[in-house]
Enzyme design. Sequence first.
Site, PDB file in Angstrom:
ATOM      1  N   SER A 128       6.171  30.259   3.022  1.00 16.40           N
ATOM      2  CA  SER A 128       5.802  31.241   4.052  1.00 16.40           C
ATOM      3  C   SER A 128       5.277  32.557   3.512  1.00 16.40           C
ATOM      4  O   SER A 128       4.778  33.373   4.290  1.00 16.40           O
ATOM      5  CB  SER A 128       6.989  31.518   4.968  1.00 16.40           C
ATOM      6  OG  SER A 128       7.141  30.444   5.847  1.00 16.40           O
ATOM      7  N   LYS A 169       1.845  33.367   4.411  1.00 13.49           N
ATOM      8  CA  LYS A 169       1.505  33.891   5.746  1.00 13.49           C
ATOM      9  C   LYS A 169       1.045  35.356   5.695  1.00 13.49           C
ATOM     10  O   LYS A 169       0.330  35.809   6.583  1.00 13.49           O
ATOM     11  CB  LYS A 169       2.716  33.745   6.676  1.00 13.49           C
ATOM     12  CG  LYS A 169       3.125  32.288   6.905  1.00 13.49           C
ATOM     13  CD  LYS A 169       4.447  32.201   7.659  1.00 13.49           C
ATOM     14  CE  LYS A 169       4.904  30.760   7.846  1.00 13.49           C
ATOM     15  NZ  LYS A 169       6.249  30.686   8.483  1.00 13.49           N
ATOM     16  N   TYR A 226      -2.428  24.510   7.414  1.00 10.51           N
ATOM     17  CA  TYR A 226      -1.151  25.244   7.329  1.00 10.51           C
ATOM     18  C   TYR A 226      -0.244  24.659   6.233  1.00 10.51           C
ATOM     19  O   TYR A 226       0.269  25.387   5.378  1.00 10.51           O
ATOM     20  CB  TYR A 226      -0.456  25.200   8.702  1.00 10.51           C
ATOM     21  CG  TYR A 226       0.949  25.743   8.687  1.00 10.51           C
ATOM     22  CD1 TYR A 226       1.198  27.118   8.691  1.00 10.51           C
ATOM     23  CD2 TYR A 226       2.055  24.889   8.650  1.00 10.51           C
ATOM     24  CE1 TYR A 226       2.495  27.615   8.657  1.00 10.51           C
ATOM     25  CE2 TYR A 226       3.344  25.382   8.621  1.00 10.51           C
ATOM     26  CZ  TYR A 226       3.563  26.733   8.618  1.00 10.51           C
ATOM     27  OH  TYR A 226       4.844  27.232   8.582  1.00 10.51           O
ATOM     28  N   TYR A 272      12.481  36.372   9.190  1.00 10.73           N
ATOM     29  CA  TYR A 272      12.970  35.634  10.371  1.00 10.73           C
ATOM     30  C   TYR A 272      14.150  36.369  10.991  1.00 10.73           C
ATOM     31  O   TYR A 272      14.136  37.591  11.104  1.00 10.73           O
ATOM     32  CB  TYR A 272      13.335  34.184   9.992  1.00 10.73           C
ATOM     33  CG  TYR A 272      12.238  33.499   9.235  1.00 10.73           C
ATOM     34  CD1 TYR A 272      10.988  33.331   9.826  1.00 10.73           C
ATOM     35  CD2 TYR A 272      12.416  33.060   7.933  1.00 10.73           C
ATOM     36  CE1 TYR A 272       9.971  32.710   9.147  1.00 10.73           C
ATOM     37  CE2 TYR A 272      11.396  32.428   7.244  1.00 10.73           C
ATOM     38  CZ  TYR A 272      10.176  32.269   7.854  1.00 10.73           C
ATOM     39  OH  TYR A 272       9.168  31.656   7.182  1.00 10.73           O
ATOM     40  N   VAL A 332      10.596  29.419   2.116  1.00 12.69           N
ATOM     41  CA  VAL A 332      11.705  28.481   1.872  1.00 12.69           C
ATOM     42  C   VAL A 332      11.664  27.876   0.470  1.00 12.69           C
ATOM     43  O   VAL A 332      12.590  27.180   0.078  1.00 12.69           O
ATOM     44  CB  VAL A 332      11.798  27.348   2.925  1.00 12.69           C
ATOM     45  CG1 VAL A 332      12.230  27.881   4.271  1.00 12.69           C
ATOM     46  CG2 VAL A 332      10.527  26.554   3.015  1.00 12.69           C
TER      47      VAL A 332
HETATM   48  N1  GLU Z   1       6.029  25.283   5.305  1.00 12.72           N
HETATM   49  C1  GLU Z   1       7.307  25.760   5.775  1.00 12.72           C
HETATM   50  C2  GLU Z   1       7.531  25.291   7.190  1.00 12.72           C
HETATM   51  O1  GLU Z   1       6.633  25.346   7.959  1.00 12.72           O
HETATM   52  C3  GLU Z   1       7.348  27.249   5.680  1.00 12.72           C
HETATM   53  C4  GLU Z   1       8.688  27.847   6.129  1.00 12.72           C
HETATM   54  C5  GLU Z   1       9.120  28.997   5.273  1.00 12.72           C
HETATM   55  O2  GLU Z   1       8.746  29.135   4.135  1.00 12.72           O
HETATM   56  O3  GLU Z   1       9.926  29.803   5.775  1.00 12.72           O
HETATM   57  O4  GLU Z   1       8.585  24.868   7.557  1.00 12.72           O
END
Ligand code: GLU
Length: 295
Positions: free
Chosen positions: A50, A53, A177, A229, A247
């Site tokens: 993430s 992003k 994505y 988050y 993650v």
């Molecule tokens: N590719 C992961 C997902 O969509 C990213 C989530 C993350 O890194 O928090 O679940």
Amino acid sequence: MKRRDDRGVVASYIPELARVDPGAFGMAVIDADGNLFEGGDSDTAFSIQSISKVFTLTLALGMVGDMLWRRVGREPSGTPFNSIVQLESERGIPRNPFINAGAIAVTDVILSGHKPREALGEILRFMRFLTDDPTIVIDEAVAASEQRTGFRNRALANYMKSFGVLDNPVDYTLGVYFHHCAIAMSCRQLAAAGRFLAHLGRSPVTGHAVVRPERARRINALMLTCGHYDGSGEFAYRVGLPGKSGVGGGILAIAPGKASIAVWSPGLDVSGNSHLGRIALETLTRRMGWSIFGA
Ligand code: GLU
């Protein structure tokens, strides 16, 4: 940090990520003068997940500007990274660009008018440009692993599609994505990539203005309020810097005007954020007096 045993739990819902050594720990700090301070496994590439992003948001804002905010909000969600509950009451508009639904909507914007391969090439080129490092690649095994198992993200994307929030075929958007989440970078590379956010939008690596100062400030604001988050409040409370976790166990943190910091330790806390990574950043900011809220 290497010796601590309270490391959290490595993500396993993407099977390929479960293979990572939970004992890994690395950190890299690049200050305003370009000095690099690093330790541990700072040169080992890991799945940025993430953290990508932040960079897709930057690209999408460059493409459509404030029109982006018609599709995605700017408020902390207070819910887990892959939550679907808010989407129904908020008519398919994700709370912010950093929860999965929001990032999928941002990816859809980058994809529009392009083939998936072109959009992905654009994202990868951006990462290589920011780091001045052409060796950065996508870990295809991680991308394929998430393609096979990303049922929750598929649900989020289909749900948004039903509200007309996504323009492109769901499979195309998700393909891009999953692949940008699977970009592999080391702490050293990630800290270099984040430098434009620490320096009013200008990347000292390339000498170019990546974004205007105002946009850098706003991306930092979103990282502070939404970057972890439902652990974003706790991160602001303990670390006091804009940050974005993934993650894969990485965190990119920005000390405006002072430094770009990347840390990696694969064990996660209950909110899906690197457990040791957060502790390391908390220790660093306290020692350096880098919290944006003062001492
Ligand atoms: N590719 C992961 C997902 O969509 C990213 C989530 C993350 O890194 O928090 O679940």
